[in-house]
Design an enzyme around this catalytic site. Structure first.
Site, PDB file in Angstrom:
ATOM      1  N   TRP A 118     -81.191  18.614 -66.841  1.00 39.29           N
ATOM      2  CA  TRP A 118     -80.122  17.838 -66.206  1.00 39.29           C
ATOM      3  C   TRP A 118     -80.355  17.662 -64.727  1.00 39.29           C
ATOM      4  O   TRP A 118     -80.060  16.597 -64.174  1.00 39.29           O
ATOM      5  CB  TRP A 118     -78.756  18.444 -66.535  1.00 39.29           C
ATOM      6  CG  TRP A 118     -78.453  18.271 -67.989  1.00 39.29           C
ATOM      7  CD1 TRP A 118     -78.449  19.239 -68.942  1.00 39.29           C
ATOM      8  CD2 TRP A 118     -78.217  17.028 -68.686  1.00 39.29           C
ATOM      9  NE1 TRP A 118     -78.200  18.676 -70.175  1.00 39.29           N
ATOM     10  CE2 TRP A 118     -78.047  17.323 -70.045  1.00 39.29           C
ATOM     11  CE3 TRP A 118     -78.123  15.689 -68.285  1.00 39.29           C
ATOM     12  CZ2 TRP A 118     -77.794  16.339 -71.014  1.00 39.29           C
ATOM     13  CZ3 TRP A 118     -77.870  14.712 -69.245  1.00 39.29           C
ATOM     14  CH2 TRP A 118     -77.703  15.044 -70.586  1.00 39.29           C
TER      15      TRP A 118
ATOM     16  N   ASP B 106     -73.557  19.963 -60.073  1.00 37.40           N
ATOM     17  CA  ASP B 106     -73.199  19.558 -61.439  1.00 37.40           C
ATOM     18  C   ASP B 106     -72.812  20.827 -62.197  1.00 37.40           C
ATOM     19  O   ASP B 106     -73.652  21.682 -62.477  1.00 37.40           O
ATOM     20  CB  ASP B 106     -74.416  18.883 -62.091  1.00 37.40           C
ATOM     21  CG  ASP B 106     -74.179  18.538 -63.569  1.00 37.40           C
ATOM     22  OD1 ASP B 106     -73.091  18.837 -64.104  1.00 37.40           O
ATOM     23  OD2 ASP B 106     -75.112  17.976 -64.184  1.00 37.40           O
TER      24      ASP B 106
ATOM     25  N   LYS C  29     -66.973  19.681 -72.536  1.00 38.54           N
ATOM     26  CA  LYS C  29     -67.420  20.991 -73.028  1.00 38.54           C
ATOM     27  C   LYS C  29     -66.300  22.019 -72.882  1.00 38.54           C
ATOM     28  O   LYS C  29     -65.864  22.619 -73.849  1.00 38.54           O
ATOM     29  CB  LYS C  29     -68.653  21.431 -72.251  1.00 38.54           C
ATOM     30  CG  LYS C  29     -69.798  20.420 -72.379  1.00 38.54           C
ATOM     31  CD  LYS C  29     -70.908  20.728 -71.401  1.00 38.54           C
ATOM     32  CE  LYS C  29     -71.868  19.572 -71.259  1.00 38.54           C
ATOM     33  NZ  LYS C  29     -72.584  19.226 -72.480  1.00 38.54           N
TER      34      LYS C  29
HETATM   35  N1  PMP Z   1     -75.142  17.543 -66.753  1.00 39.04           N
HETATM   36  C1  PMP Z   1     -75.137  18.578 -67.604  1.00 39.04           C
HETATM   37  C2  PMP Z   1     -75.387  19.948 -67.073  1.00 39.04           C
HETATM   38  C3  PMP Z   1     -74.898  18.364 -68.954  1.00 39.04           C
HETATM   39  O1  PMP Z   1     -74.900  19.396 -69.817  1.00 39.04           O
HETATM   40  C4  PMP Z   1     -74.652  17.060 -69.437  1.00 39.04           C
HETATM   41  C5  PMP Z   1     -74.340  16.760 -70.885  1.00 39.04           C
HETATM   42  N2  PMP Z   1     -74.816  17.608 -71.818  1.00 39.04           N
HETATM   43  C6  PMP Z   1     -74.687  16.012 -68.510  1.00 39.04           C
HETATM   44  C7  PMP Z   1     -74.908  16.293 -67.186  1.00 39.04           C
HETATM   45  C8  PMP Z   1     -74.432  14.604 -68.948  1.00 39.04           C
HETATM   46  O2  PMP Z   1     -73.094  14.489 -69.233  1.00 39.04           O
HETATM   47  P1  PMP Z   1     -72.418  13.166 -69.793  1.00 39.04           P
HETATM   48  O3  PMP Z   1     -72.748  13.083 -71.228  1.00 39.04           O
HETATM   49  O4  PMP Z   1     -70.964  13.415 -69.509  1.00 39.04           O
HETATM   50  O5  PMP Z   1     -72.940  12.024 -69.010  1.00 39.04           O
END
Ligand code: PMP
Length: 360
Positions: A102, A171, A195
């Site tokens: 991520w 994030d 989550k």
């Molecule tokens: N950052 C992290 C740490 C994530 O776990 C995720 C989704 N698994 C995201 C960003 C992306 O999130 P979204 O699907 O809300 O765009």
């Protein structure tokens, strides 16, 4: 009703009380003769839901006054672009520490909106740990250092917050409101809500108001934080269902003791599971260095990929769902978010012991 134990990385388990209350209110919202998701987002019913959810988000997450909450669509992914388009609008460099998938996606998108620099990259070590502050070569004057505080796929989190002399941008998607944030180090904290906090459909962003002053990002209105801030996240139709559920989950969290209670429950769940992994004489293995282990995404391996496949399939039949690791890394992963009860982890640990006994 049979509810299974849901260890999925997200969307994931919500408190059953919240789901039941939502069901109760879904068709006829508090005597209005229509559903909340059918009525104007500028009317009194939604207005109350919206204001309460944002206020509770600040209360539960212990957000200081100089930060503003924003409820935005596009998930955490849109924030990868948006934060760079806004915070780098007046120039400057965004520094990135790459602790996993991520963080890497965040820098790739940000690079389309401004100058970025990778200051640490754990890929050569298969992302087994977060960096220490003394490993982060951040030049003075850098606009921000972006970190993914908890990598959902690799199961790596920062146990010590980097303090590098420039503002942090974090994030927190996969540990949202599972532990306190040292706000004084941050200009912006964001995450998807699907989550730990709500039904899918939005990101929550907390931005230091002063960090937006004097910026004129050359992007459309939806992509500007100042536009959403001025409109109290009602610039356009908000993600009504998600905000509605968010308010209910936050009330549930507050009534259970808030952030401190969420943090200690997370430590208890993770401690139980890591204990089972570490106590298995190496049959189950966690590839992450103990100092960087995630409390919310516990990744582990079995002796062979075949055993891992069988483990996931048999667990599913035993009512333990979502234990397959991300397809990019393989193995197994148990995601333990705020609404995961301890008995879910106890059931998983019991299953792991029986599985090892039968296959070891
Ligand atoms: N950052 C992290 C740490 C994530 O776990 C995720 C989704 N698994 C995201 C960003 C992306 O999130 P979204 O699907 O809300 O765009």
């Amino acid at each position: 009703m049979t509810r299974i134990h849901n260890f999925s990385a997200g969307p994931s388990t919500l408190p059953v009380e919240v789901l039941e209350e939502t069901r109760e209110e879904l068709v006829d919202y508090r005597g209005a003769g229509m559903s909340l998701v059918e009525m104007s987002h500028r009317g009194p019913h939604y207005d109350a839901v919206h204001s309460e959810a944002l206020a509770l988000a600040c209360e539960v997450f212990e957000v200081p006054e100089d930060f503003a909450p924003l409820a935005l669509q596009g998930g955490a992914t849109l924030q990868f672009s948006m934060l760079a388009a806004n915070l780098l609008a007046a120039g400057g460099v965004g520094a990135y520490a790459i602790t996993g998938t991520w963080a890497r996606k965040a820098v790739e998108d940000a690079a389309r909106h401004g100058e970025v620099m990778t200051v640490w990259d754990g890929s050569s070590d298969q992302y087994r740990r977060a960096p220490r502050t003394d490993e982060l070569a951040v030049e003075p004057g850098t606009r921000y250092l972006h970190i993914c505080t908890n990598e959902t796929i690799e199961g790596v989190r920062y146990t010590q917050w980097p303090d590098v002399g420039v503002p942090l941008v974090g994030d927190v998607s996969s540990e949202f409101m599972s532990r306190p944030v040292p706000w004084e180090l941050f200009d912006l904290v964001y995450g998807g809500v699907q989550k730990n906090l709500a039904a899918p459909g939005m990101a929550l962003v907390f931005v230091r108001r002063a960090a937006l002053e004097g910026l004129e990002p050359a992007v459309g209105s939806y992509l500007r934080y100042d536009v959403h801030l001025a409109a109290n996240s009602l610039h356009n139709t908000p993600p009504v269902f998600s905000v509605w559920v968010l308010g209910k989950v936050l009330r549930w969290m507050r009534d259970r003791g808030g952030l401190a209670a969420m943090e200690s429950a997370a430590a208890e769940r993770a401690g139980l599971l890591y204990g089972a992994i570490d106590g298995s004489d190496g049959w189950y293995r966690c590839p992450v260095e103990p100092s960087s282990r995630s409390l919310t995404n516990v990744v582990f391996r079995l002796p062979t990929p075949e055993l891992e496949d069988r483990f996931v399939a048999e667990a599913e039949r035993a009512g333990l769902s979502g234990l397959k690791g991300h397809r990019s890394v393989g193995g197994c992963r148990a995601s333990l978010y705020n609404a995961m009860p301890l008995d879910g982890v106890e059931a998983l640990v019991g299953f792991m012991e029986a599985f090892r006994e039968a296959n070891g």
